[in-house]
Design a protein around this motif. Structure first.
Motif, PDB file in Angstrom:
ATOM      1  N   MET A   1     -29.421  -7.392  -0.061  1.00  0.00           N
ATOM      2  CA  MET A   1     -29.584  -8.254  -1.237  1.00  0.00           C
ATOM      3  C   MET A   1     -30.010  -7.412  -2.434  1.00  0.00           C
ATOM      4  N   LYS A   2     -29.351  -7.597  -3.556  1.00  0.00           N
ATOM      5  CA  LYS A   2     -29.637  -6.801  -4.744  1.00  0.00           C
ATOM      6  C   LYS A   2     -31.031  -7.112  -5.286  1.00  0.00           C
ATOM      7  N   LEU A   3     -31.724  -6.046  -5.693  1.00  0.00           N
ATOM      8  CA  LEU A   3     -33.045  -6.207  -6.290  1.00  0.00           C
ATOM      9  C   LEU A   3     -32.905  -6.516  -7.775  1.00  0.00           C
ATOM     10  N   ASN A   4     -33.543  -7.588  -8.222  1.00  0.00           N
ATOM     11  CA  ASN A   4     -33.445  -7.993  -9.623  1.00  0.00           C
ATOM     12  C   ASN A   4     -34.798  -8.044 -10.317  1.00  0.00           C
ATOM     13  N   SER A   5     -35.854  -7.680  -9.605  1.00  0.00           N
ATOM     14  CA  SER A   5     -37.198  -7.748 -10.165  1.00  0.00           C
ATOM     15  C   SER A   5     -37.836  -6.363 -10.187  1.00  0.00           C
ATOM     16  N   PRO A   6     -38.484  -5.985 -11.294  1.00  0.00           N
ATOM     17  CA  PRO A   6     -39.192  -4.698 -11.336  1.00  0.00           C
ATOM     18  C   PRO A   6     -40.222  -4.556 -10.219  1.00  0.00           C
ATOM     19  N   LEU A   7     -40.875  -5.663  -9.853  1.00  0.00           N
ATOM     20  CA  LEU A   7     -41.862  -5.603  -8.774  1.00  0.00           C
ATOM     21  C   LEU A   7     -41.216  -5.225  -7.446  1.00  0.00           C
ATOM     22  N   GLN A   8     -40.007  -5.752  -7.206  1.00  0.00           N
ATOM     23  CA  GLN A   8     -39.294  -5.410  -5.977  1.00  0.00           C
ATOM     24  C   GLN A   8     -38.921  -3.929  -5.963  1.00  0.00           C
ATOM     25  N   VAL A   9     -38.455  -3.436  -7.103  1.00  0.00           N
ATOM     26  CA  VAL A   9     -38.043  -2.034  -7.202  1.00  0.00           C
ATOM     27  C   VAL A   9     -39.252  -1.113  -7.089  1.00  0.00           C
ATOM     28  N   TYR A  10     -40.354  -1.524  -7.669  1.00  0.00           N
ATOM     29  CA  TYR A  10     -41.572  -0.703  -7.701  1.00  0.00           C
ATOM     30  C   TYR A  10     -42.024  -0.295  -6.297  1.00  0.00           C
ATOM     31  N   LYS A  11     -41.785  -1.159  -5.323  1.00  0.00           N
ATOM     32  CA  LYS A  11     -42.203  -0.879  -3.948  1.00  0.00           C
ATOM     33  C   LYS A  11     -41.549   0.386  -3.395  1.00  0.00           C
ATOM     34  N   TYR A  12     -40.375   0.734  -3.932  1.00  0.00           N
ATOM     35  CA  TYR A  12     -39.636   1.888  -3.417  1.00  0.00           C
ATOM     36  C   TYR A  12     -39.927   3.168  -4.199  1.00  0.00           C
ATOM     37  N   LEU A  13     -40.701   3.066  -5.269  1.00  0.00           N
ATOM     38  CA  LEU A  13     -40.970   4.217  -6.127  1.00  0.00           C
ATOM     39  C   LEU A  13     -42.244   4.943  -5.688  1.00  0.00           C
TER      40      LEU A  13
ATOM     41  N   ARG B   1     -36.658  -0.320 -16.162  1.00  0.00           N
ATOM     42  CA  ARG B   1     -35.455   0.333 -16.702  1.00  0.00           C
ATOM     43  C   ARG B   1     -34.341   0.390 -15.655  1.00  0.00           C
ATOM     44  N   LEU B   2     -34.714   0.526 -14.398  1.00  0.00           N
ATOM     45  CA  LEU B   2     -33.698   0.515 -13.342  1.00  0.00           C
ATOM     46  C   LEU B   2     -33.054  -0.862 -13.225  1.00  0.00           C
ATOM     47  N   VAL B   3     -33.854  -1.899 -13.376  1.00  0.00           N
ATOM     48  CA  VAL B   3     -33.328  -3.260 -13.272  1.00  0.00           C
ATOM     49  C   VAL B   3     -32.362  -3.559 -14.405  1.00  0.00           C
ATOM     50  N   ASP B   4     -32.702  -3.129 -15.638  1.00  0.00           N
ATOM     51  CA  ASP B   4     -31.789  -3.411 -16.753  1.00  0.00           C
ATOM     52  C   ASP B   4     -30.736  -2.313 -16.936  1.00  0.00           C
ATOM     53  N   ARG B   5     -30.724  -1.342 -16.018  1.00  0.00           N
ATOM     54  CA  ARG B   5     -29.703  -0.295 -15.937  1.00  0.00           C
ATOM     55  C   ARG B   5     -29.699   0.639 -17.146  1.00  0.00           C
TER      56      ARG B   5
ATOM     57  N   GLU C   1     -28.562   1.574  -2.750  1.00  0.00           N
ATOM     58  CA  GLU C   1     -27.763   0.461  -2.219  1.00  0.00           C
ATOM     59  C   GLU C   1     -28.287  -0.882  -2.716  1.00  0.00           C
ATOM     60  N   LEU C   2     -29.605  -1.010  -2.782  1.00  0.00           N
ATOM     61  CA  LEU C   2     -30.208  -2.271  -3.213  1.00  0.00           C
ATOM     62  C   LEU C   2     -30.038  -2.522  -4.710  1.00  0.00           C
ATOM     63  N   LEU C   3     -29.806  -1.457  -5.471  1.00  0.00           N
ATOM     64  CA  LEU C   3     -29.618  -1.601  -6.916  1.00  0.00           C
ATOM     65  C   LEU C   3     -28.152  -1.558  -7.333  1.00  0.00           C
ATOM     66  N   ALA C   4     -27.266  -1.361  -6.371  1.00  0.00           N
ATOM     67  CA  ALA C   4     -25.837  -1.263  -6.697  1.00  0.00           C
ATOM     68  C   ALA C   4     -25.360  -2.544  -7.375  1.00  0.00           C
ATOM     69  N   PRO C   5     -24.444  -2.436  -8.344  1.00  0.00           N
ATOM     70  CA  PRO C   5     -23.929  -3.636  -9.016  1.00  0.00           C
ATOM     71  C   PRO C   5     -23.316  -4.619  -8.028  1.00  0.00           C
ATOM     72  N   GLU C   6     -23.356  -5.888  -8.374  1.00  0.00           N
ATOM     73  CA  GLU C   6     -22.752  -6.910  -7.516  1.00  0.00           C
ATOM     74  C   GLU C   6     -21.253  -6.659  -7.353  1.00  0.00           C
ATOM     75  N   ILE C   7     -20.605  -6.271  -8.448  1.00  0.00           N
ATOM     76  CA  ILE C   7     -19.184  -5.918  -8.398  1.00  0.00           C
ATOM     77  C   ILE C   7     -19.083  -4.400  -8.332  1.00  0.00           C
ATOM     78  N   ARG C   8     -18.381  -3.905  -7.352  1.00  0.00           N
ATOM     79  CA  ARG C   8     -18.315  -2.457  -7.162  1.00  0.00           C
ATOM     80  C   ARG C   8     -17.779  -1.764  -8.417  1.00  0.00           C
ATOM     81  N   GLU C   9     -18.404  -0.664  -8.746  1.00  0.00           N
ATOM     82  CA  GLU C   9     -17.948   0.155  -9.869  1.00  0.00           C
ATOM     83  C   GLU C   9     -17.134   1.321  -9.332  1.00  0.00           C
ATOM     84  N   ILE C  10     -15.929   1.489  -9.854  1.00  0.00           N
ATOM     85  CA  ILE C  10     -15.105   2.625  -9.444  1.00  0.00           C
ATOM     86  C   ILE C  10     -14.727   3.434 -10.675  1.00  0.00           C
ATOM     87  N   THR C  11     -14.321   4.662 -10.454  1.00  0.00           N
ATOM     88  CA  THR C  11     -13.915   5.518 -11.564  1.00  0.00           C
ATOM     89  C   THR C  11     -12.471   5.959 -11.373  1.00  0.00           C
TER      90      THR C  11
END
Length: 464
Positions: free
Chosen positions: A1-13, A32-36, A58-68
């Motif tokens: 599940m994608k992380l959308n909250s700074p508090l959720q992301v903070y746990k991994y920092l 800043r990671l949440v708002d990309r 993986e948890l911060l990856a965009p909902e729609i895959r980004e390709i180049t």
């Protein structure tokens, strides 16, 4: 599940607030990671813990895959969105605009068209709007002819290419000369998927999956390719240019994007491709059809094409397409603005006027263009209004006498030294500031016209 909250992301920092990422605290970095606006790689400490780094990525990856696709400066990113509506966050990675050439074109005409596509640019609000990709279409299904055409295209252009054919043999011929350019393969279908998947795996290039109007079949293809280890996928559900089928196409785009974002169906959470070029299948009138194609492009940019295939390179079509895209992909969180300061227009002297405006980019560049086209040598003050236009900034007190004075003070602009008239011209919409500005700066204040295109005529009647 994608992380959308700074508090959720903070746990991994690391939570040590080292500041090496450019932020004062790990919590600020999490925001800043949440708002990309920052990347995980900016955290040097996290890079040392590969397991946690990959988990957070993986948890911060965009909902729609980004390709180049493509390489070098003209490489493009396709997809990568997180929301259905721009106001929820913003849309990332503007729609990639691919314009076609075909393998039966005469060499002179081919090269001329490729150069027009590659060299197109239009200055708009401080930047140049450009086209992104060249789609090479096989019309005779001749591998040798297609290969020769691709060679000529990449010989004169650095734009990414899309190789268009339903014949795997033809696609392979194109790949043999441009695989190192990371082209996009178009397309795999229920009939050729096995051969095309082998090409995508062998050459490690993105591939478009095509199923005309059948989302179940498209999903099956996506699942199949994913299981084969192919993740750089673009979905093309077919683009019908008119009538009930156009309505169905529009609905299919919405269904695909909602499934990827709202319903978390990762098996189809891929970029979507539209093909407004299909307008040319129903009408042979070039003017009428190019307008229809541009209209279709606008429709599918809004809902939710990440890449599209087009034909017309007439100015009226191109301008419509690049302007629509620019509008759609402006970040609503960040007003478009230029740096506050004093800018020279032409070659101003001590007798030249000093004109003030806001630093909202659209306002500034409109005024700058009107002054330049009117051949008015002057100083143009871009006042820091937080990127808000003059009228709204006056009402919201972002455009004030104090801020105007601050702009000149920070630029070290001394009216007595730089001018012989000690006068500034305010826009008509800021007339209420006249008295305040005279008191604060001790200079003469004139009120100019409301619209900057009236400045030349106003100058003839009112300037010293």
């Amino acid at each position: 599940m994608k992380l959308n909250s700074p508090l959720q992301v903070y746990k991994y920092l690391p939570k040590i607030n080292c500041g090496k990422c450019g932020e004062k605290t790990c919590m600020a970095f999490a925001s800043r990671l949440v708002d990309r606006s920052k990347k995980i790689e900016d955290c040097q400490i996290l890079l040392q813990d590969r397991e946690k780094f990959l988990q957070l990525a993986e948890l911060l990856a965009p909902e729609i895959r980004e390709i180049t696709a493509g390489v070098g400066d003209r490489k493009v990113r396709i997809g990568g969105d997180d929301v259905l509506h721009r106001h929820q966050l913003t849309f990332f990675n503007p729609t990639v605009l691919a314009y076609d050439v075909w393998d039966t074109m005469e060499e002179v005409a081919l090269i001329e068209r490729v150069k027009k596509i590659s060299e197109f640019k239009k200055f708009y609000v401080g930047d140049y709007l450009k086209l992104d990709m060249i789609a090479v279409r096989s019309t005779r299904e001749s591998a040798a002819k297609f290969k020769s055409c691709v060679e000529k295209v990449i010989g004169v252009s650095t734009l990414p290419v899309m190789l268009c054919s339903f014949d795997p043999t033809v696609l392979k011929a194109g790949l043999e000369v441009c695989a190192d350019k990371k082209p996009v393969l178009y397309a795999a279908t229920k009939d050729n998927w096995e051969q095309v998947s082998k090409l995508a795996l062998e050459y490690r290039v993105p591939v478009v999956l095509f199923s005309e109007g059948n989302l179940d079949s498209l999903k099956t293809l996506a699942v199949t390719f994913n299981r084969l280890g192919i993740n750089d996928i673009i979905l093309d559900p077919g683009t019908y240019p008119e009538g009930a089928q156009l309505k169905a196409t529009f609905e299919n785009f919405i269904k695909l994007r909602r499934a990827g974002i709202k319903e978390s169906q990762k098996e189809i959470a891929y970029p979507i491709m539209a093909a407004p070029i299909t307008a040319w299948m129903i009408d042979n009138d070039p003017t009428r059809t190019s307008y229809l194609e541009a209209a279709l492009a606008s429709i599918f940019m809004i809902k939710y094409a990440d890449i599209m295939l087009l034909h017309s390179i007439e100015p009226h079509a191109l301008l419509s397409e690049v302007y629509t895209r620019e509008t759609m992909y402006t970040d609503p969180r960040t007003p478009l603005k230029v740096d506050a300061g004093i800018y020279k227009i032409g070659n101003p002297t001590k007798d030249s006027p000093v004109i003030a405006t806001s630093n909202f980019a659209l306002t500034y560049y409109t005024v700058e263009s009107d002054l330049s086209s009117g051949r008015i040598d002057c100083y143009l003050a871009s006042v820091n209004t937080d990127g808000i236009g003059v009228e709204a900034a006056v009402a919201g007190r972002q455009f004030t006498a104090a801020r105007i004075k601050e702009t000149f003070d920070e630029a070290g602009f001394d009216f007595k030294e730089k001018t012989s008239h000690n006068t500034i011209i305010l826009p008509g919409l800021a007339a209420r500031l006249q008295g305040d500005l005279e008191d604060v700066m001790g200079i003469k204040v004139l009120i100019g016209p409301v619209d900057s295109n009236q400045i030349p005529g106003w100058m003839d009647k009112n300037w010293l």
